[in-house]
Design an enzyme around this catalytic site. Structure first.
Site, PDB file in Angstrom:
ATOM      1  CG  ASP A  51      46.648  46.709  27.875  1.00 19.84           C
ATOM      2  OD1 ASP A  51      47.783  46.792  27.358  1.00 19.84           O
ATOM      3  OD2 ASP A  51      46.459  46.709  29.097  1.00 19.84           O
ATOM      4  CG  HIS A 110      42.293  40.532  32.503  1.00 21.50           C
ATOM      5  ND1 HIS A 110      42.471  40.394  33.869  1.00 21.50           N
ATOM      6  CD2 HIS A 110      43.445  40.073  31.926  1.00 21.50           C
ATOM      7  CE1 HIS A 110      43.669  39.890  34.109  1.00 21.50           C
ATOM      8  NE2 HIS A 110      44.276  39.680  32.954  1.00 21.50           N
ATOM      9  CG  ASP A 153      46.602  34.243  33.491  1.00 28.21           C
ATOM     10  OD1 ASP A 153      46.433  33.824  32.341  1.00 28.21           O
ATOM     11  OD2 ASP A 153      47.194  35.301  33.758  1.00 28.21           O
TER      12      ASP A 153
END
Length: 399
Positions: free
Chosen positions: A100, A142, A177
């Site tokens: 990621d 995040h 989001d």
């Protein structure tokens, strides 16, 4: 297209706005491998529509500024691997660097650029140069203190909140989001000085797997984290009704002095995430609801993986902030051909079914209202409370 929720005197058109942008910043952000060239799309779209007299050049964050949140060891490692793009360093896995968040040359410079841009926007608010500051290339919610996560190498939202906390006692973070704003919530889970509110998809196996209704903060931060878990398919009207019900309660109990709002565009119809069924009009109404409080407000981007729709969304939201009416016809610019076949600014919802049960959403609102009654309780009060969302769960509140 118009400024939704503007008053009769067109007060939204009188807002002083700072739009953080420079060509060097755009080129740096375009290197992010998961959304390559996305920021150039946003720049081409917004600059094509708007004049440039509200643009502010961002600066690069220092390692000391990023260390206000991130650990020295994480930043040192990010700097080390960034210089040569070393994918083989076994320590990288410990810091969340991998699929990621791939290791690429120059990634530390990217993190410093994004963090610095959000700090620049926050400083404009602190200096009272504007009422609203925008960094669409930011919003990477995040990242943790010592870990990259979900395409996020630096948590610029946390850095922006910490900067605003230098002046404002109570800062509200609002995240719309598609994904839960876990990194920001974690950062402030033990404090009552920052309230985090996140509306997001919550489903088994869906990243990041956090943000349940029962997650309400810890210690002195108990009740200062608000999570609104949603299922696929929600549309503008229902989302706005839910948003305003939550935010009315939040404002009444928390009384924020400044706002940071993350406006990820992965909620849009047509996004590859194939989850929510929103349009810029619905998100714009939510934004106007917050802006009418007339508080210093920092606006950030976030997710958004259909590049044309992400550009459409953030262009529309920029217009809403400025009180501008936009033509539906996309102006000619470098990426114009990618907006076919209609070349229109609008996004139409799909036929995706709304899987949000009305009874469940009513229960969500009811639970949040019950929880928020605890925000205003005396700090030395111990309350035994049965959470209506988690029956048999006895919650001890130590303020």
């Amino acid at each position: 297209m118009s400024c939704r929720g503007a008053s009769d005197d067109d007060s939204c058109s009188k807002r002083r706005v700072a739009y953080v942008y420079s060509q060097a910043y755009i080129e740096t952000c375009d290197t992010l491998s998961k959304v390559p060239n996305r920021v150039s799309w946003i720049k081409e779209e917004t600059v094509s529509y708007f004049s440039v007299n509200f643009i502010v050049k961002p600066r690069v964050a220092t390692i000391e500024e990023m260390a206000k949140f991130h650990t020295d060891s994480y930043l040192d490692h990010l700097h080390k691997i960034s210089q040569d793009g070393d994918n083989d360093d076994p320590q990288s896995v410990d810091y969340g660097l991998g699929y990621d968040c791939p290791v690429v040359e120059g990634i530390f410079d990217y993190a410093a650029a994004v963090g610095g841009a959000t700090l620049t926007a926050a400083q404009c608010l602190l200096n009272q140069k504007c009422e609203v500051a925008i960094n669409w290339a930011g919003g990477w919610h995040h990242a943790k203190k010592d870990e990259a996560s979900g395409f996020c190498y630096v948590n610029d939202a946390v850095l922006g909140i910490l900067k605003l906390r230098e002046k404002y006692e109570r800062v509200l973070y609002v995240d719309v989001d598609l994904h839960h704003g876990d990194g920001v919530e974690d950062a402030f889970s033990f404090t009552s000085k920052v309230m985090t509110v996140s509306l997001h998809k919550f489903s088994p196996g869906f990243f990041p797997g956090t943000g349940d209704l029962c997650d309400t903060g810890l210690g002195k931060g108990r009740w200062y984290a608000v999570n609104v878990p949603l299922e696929d398919g929600i549309k503008d009207d229902r989302y706005y009704q839910l948003f305003t019900s939550v935010m009315q309660e939040v404002r009444a109990q928390f009384n924020p002095e400044a706002v940071v709002m993350q406006l990820g565009a992965d909620t849009m119809a047509g996004d590859p995430m194939c989850s929510f069924n929103m349009t810029p009009v619905g998100v714009g109404k939510c934004l106007q609801y917050v802006l009418q409080w007339q508080l210093p407000t920092l606006l950030l981007g976030g997710g958004g993986y259909n590049l044309a729709n992400t550009a459409r969304c953030w262009t529309y939201l920029t217009a809403a902030v400025l009180g501008k009416t936009l033509s539906s016809e996309i102006p000619d610019h470098e990426f114009f051909t990618e907006y076919g076949p209609d070349y229109s600014l609008e996004i139409s919802p799909s036929c995706r079914p709304d899987r949000n049960d009305t009874k469940h959403l009513d229960q969500v609102i009811s639970t949040i209202k019950v929880n928020h009654k605890n925000v205003s309780l005396p700090k030395n009060l111990l309350l035994f409370h049965f959470c209506s969302a988690c029956v048999m769960c006895l919650i001890h509140v130590f303020q």
